[in-house]
Design an enzyme around this catalytic site. Structure first.
Site, PDB file in Angstrom:
ATOM      1  CB  CYS A  42      31.133  52.283 -26.992  1.00  0.00           C
ATOM      2  SG  CYS A  42      30.594  52.359 -28.712  1.00  0.00           S
ATOM      3  CB  CYS A  59      32.408  53.792 -31.855  1.00  0.00           C
ATOM      4  SG  CYS A  59      32.888  54.529 -30.288  1.00  0.00           S
ATOM      5  CB  CYS A  73      41.393  52.985 -26.568  1.00  0.00           C
ATOM      6  SG  CYS A  73      41.596  51.533 -25.504  1.00  0.00           S
TER       7      CYS A  73
END
Length: 150
Positions: free
Chosen positions: A7, A83, A90
């Site tokens: 997150c 999220c 990422c």
């Protein structure tokens, strides 16, 4: 299996998801190593601690951490982002790493009822995922999103 929950700040949603995933892995006897991290370091929010304590899961001792602080950060079988910011940030993982994105609203600044809704959605998601992993199945993103709904 190694699983990373990612997150933005590793302060609420990812912390709660980590706790639920570990809980259900123990309950269902699934060998699952779970870590959580954020794209930025922060602190674990008191509201997250409070709503998890309400269901008997403690976040005491949990700390916010970045991916670089997680053991063996480039070796996960599954990366679960919660999220949109984390999904976009990422990093690329090796081909063997599966990625699933199941967004949850940020309850920060909202009443505890909003925190409880997120907690319960994460509970449903975690249980569904661990049940499927126990059977050797990795659910699709669509299945995980559906499982998280009330």
């Amino acid at each position: 299996m190694r699983l990373l929950v990612l997150c933005t700040h590793n302060s609420a949603r990812s912390q709660m998801a980590e706790a639920w995933l570990k809980h259900f892995a123990r309950e269902l006897g699934v060998a699952l190593e779970v870590h959580s991290a954020g794209t930025e370091k922060s602190f674990v929010k008191e509201e997250a601690k409070q709503v998890m304590a309400e269901v008997g899961l403690s976040l005491e001792g949990h700390t916010s951490k970045t991916l670089e602080e997680v053991p063996d950060p480039w070796n996960f079988d599954l990366v679960l982002t919660l999220c949109h910011e984390a999904e976009a940030a990422c990093p690329a993982y090796p081909a063997k790493t599966a990625r699933r994105h199941v967004p949850f609203p940020d309850p920060t600044g909202k009443p505890l009822a909003a925190w409880r809704e997120v907690r319960e959605g994460l509970r449903r998601l975690a249980r569904f995922l661990v049940e499927h992993l126990r059977e050797g199945d990795l659910p699709s993103e669509a299945e995980l999103r559906e499982a998280a709904r009330p």
